[in-house]
Design a protein around this motif. Sequence first.
Motif, short mmCIF file in Angstrom:
data_model
loop_
_atom_site.label_atom_id
_atom_site.label_comp_id
_atom_site.label_asym_id
_atom_site.label_seq_id
_atom_site.Cartn_x
_atom_site.Cartn_y
_atom_site.Cartn_z
N GLY A 249 0.80 -1.22 0.00
CA GLY A 249 0.00 0.00 0.00
C GLY A 249 0.83 1.27 0.00
N LEU A 250 2.03 1.20 0.61
CA LEU A 250 2.91 2.37 0.71
C LEU A 250 4.33 1.89 0.84
N CYS A 251 5.24 2.53 0.14
CA CYS A 251 6.66 2.24 0.34
C CYS A 251 7.46 3.54 0.29
N GLN A 252 8.51 3.58 1.09
CA GLN A 252 9.44 4.70 1.11
C GLN A 252 10.84 4.15 0.88
N ASN A 253 11.59 4.79 0.00
CA ASN A 253 12.87 4.23 -0.43
C ASN A 253 13.96 5.29 -0.49
N GLU A 254 15.19 4.80 -0.35
CA GLU A 254 16.36 5.67 -0.45
C GLU A 254 17.38 4.98 -1.36
N ALA A 255 17.82 5.70 -2.39
CA ALA A 255 18.71 5.11 -3.39
C ALA A 255 20.02 5.88 -3.47
N ARG A 256 21.10 5.15 -3.56
CA ARG A 256 22.41 5.71 -3.89
C ARG A 256 22.87 5.03 -5.18
N LEU A 257 22.27 5.47 -6.27
CA LEU A 257 22.46 4.82 -7.57
C LEU A 257 22.93 5.79 -8.64
N GLN A 258 23.28 7.01 -8.26
CA GLN A 258 23.80 7.98 -9.21
C GLN A 258 25.28 8.21 -8.93
N PRO A 259 26.13 8.04 -9.92
CA PRO A 259 27.57 8.15 -9.71
C PRO A 259 27.99 9.52 -9.17
N ARG A 260 29.04 9.52 -8.38
CA ARG A 260 29.61 10.74 -7.81
C ARG A 260 30.36 11.53 -8.88
N ASN A 261 30.50 12.81 -8.60
CA ASN A 261 31.43 13.65 -9.36
C ASN A 261 32.64 13.92 -8.48
N PHE A 262 33.83 13.59 -8.97
CA PHE A 262 35.07 13.93 -8.28
C PHE A 262 36.18 13.90 -9.30
N TRP A 263 37.40 14.07 -8.86
CA TRP A 263 38.49 14.33 -9.82
C TRP A 263 38.68 13.21 -10.84
N ARG A 264 38.29 11.97 -10.47
CA ARG A 264 38.54 10.83 -11.37
C ARG A 264 37.40 10.56 -12.33
N GLN A 265 36.22 11.16 -12.09
CA GLN A 265 35.10 10.88 -12.97
C GLN A 265 34.09 12.02 -12.92
N ASN A 266 33.27 12.09 -13.97
CA ASN A 266 32.18 13.06 -14.02
C ASN A 266 30.92 12.36 -14.51
N CYS A 267 29.84 12.52 -13.76
CA CYS A 267 28.55 11.99 -14.18
C CYS A 267 27.92 13.00 -15.12
N ASP A 268 27.91 12.69 -16.40
CA ASP A 268 27.43 13.64 -17.41
C ASP A 268 25.92 13.82 -17.34
N ASN A 269 25.19 12.75 -17.10
CA ASN A 269 23.75 12.85 -16.89
C ASN A 269 23.27 11.57 -16.23
N SER A 270 22.15 11.66 -15.54
CA SER A 270 21.60 10.50 -14.85
C SER A 270 20.11 10.72 -14.62
N ARG A 271 19.34 9.65 -14.78
CA ARG A 271 17.91 9.78 -14.57
C ARG A 271 17.33 8.48 -14.00
N PHE A 272 16.20 8.62 -13.31
CA PHE A 272 15.47 7.48 -12.76
C PHE A 272 14.24 7.20 -13.61
N GLU A 273 13.92 5.92 -13.75
CA GLU A 273 12.65 5.48 -14.29
C GLU A 273 12.04 4.55 -13.25
N ILE A 274 10.99 5.01 -12.59
CA ILE A 274 10.40 4.28 -11.47
C ILE A 274 8.94 3.98 -11.77
N TYR A 275 8.56 2.72 -11.58
CA TYR A 275 7.17 2.32 -11.78
C TYR A 275 6.71 1.46 -10.60
N PRO A 276 5.58 1.80 -9.98
CA PRO A 276 4.68 2.93 -10.25
C PRO A 276 5.36 4.28 -10.02
#
Length: 313
Positions: A18-45
Amino acid sequence: MKYRITHTTVYSYSQPVGLCQNEARLQPRNFWRQNCDNSRFEIYPTPMDFHERLDFFGNRVTYFAIQQPHNQLTVTTISEVTVFPKQSTLDLFNQLLWEQVRNLLQETSLPGQGQFQSQQGQVQFQNRDQSAELMDAKQYLLDSLMVTVTPELAGYAQPSFQPNRALVDVVHDLMGRIYQDFTYDPTFTTIATPLSDVLNFRRGVCQDFAHLAIGCLRAYGIPARYISGYVETTPEPGIQRLVGVDASHAWFSVYVPDTGWLDFDPTNNKVPLDQHVTLAWGRDYSDVTPLKGIAFGGGQHTLSVSVDVLRLE
């Protein structure tokens, strides 16, 4: 090197949630070794509530809540990440002794107190930034929820911690020993398996091997942190690449003064360069869990995860 990473998690329930609450760490970090150019979620429902923040460690965290009945939850993250070549392989030849690093961390003054000098190590830090960096590293010396220093961990690590040995050499040796001594076995452990069982039975997965190395280093006063992310896998010559069969990965990082944090992958016995993509870091897995939450209702559930790490030419 540029990658597109598609990470899909599917929860299927025997009864409606009936109800759910969630926490995600699924988007890459930005730091000197890498850059996350873009990121998006697709969540259903589709969630009714959705917002992002940075946690204490600077990781990207997404909170979302679904307030309509559902028998299945699908969470997909699609990210494009650029990983830069390591700035200098000379970092891997840093000759600072492990005893010097231990002593520096034991004696570090608070930020803003000026010059710091270790009597044993004769290593000086002249500015606030370096002192603050040392203070930040000290938190990774403490026991954490999933990594507690024990005499057994110290005993396993002891052959690597030879007197007057460079810290980088110590960590290379420890990484190689874990790779040789332990069997990768995804059927042996779960998230709840204690580290003592991993050490006793010499079996586990990447998460376990990262925790093991972290515990060994902390036992000797060396700061170490847990890294979650992905690693590019390549098929054998002549074999077609399969989509969705990659997996989340884990490794560890050790703090070396005047150099910073250096990553090591004990599962593959290699130093991460341009094939490792970092999601998050913390004291152990509990700080960087990719997806967690609570659900009201649902009965029994099954979980499936697919990951695809695609190199973009």
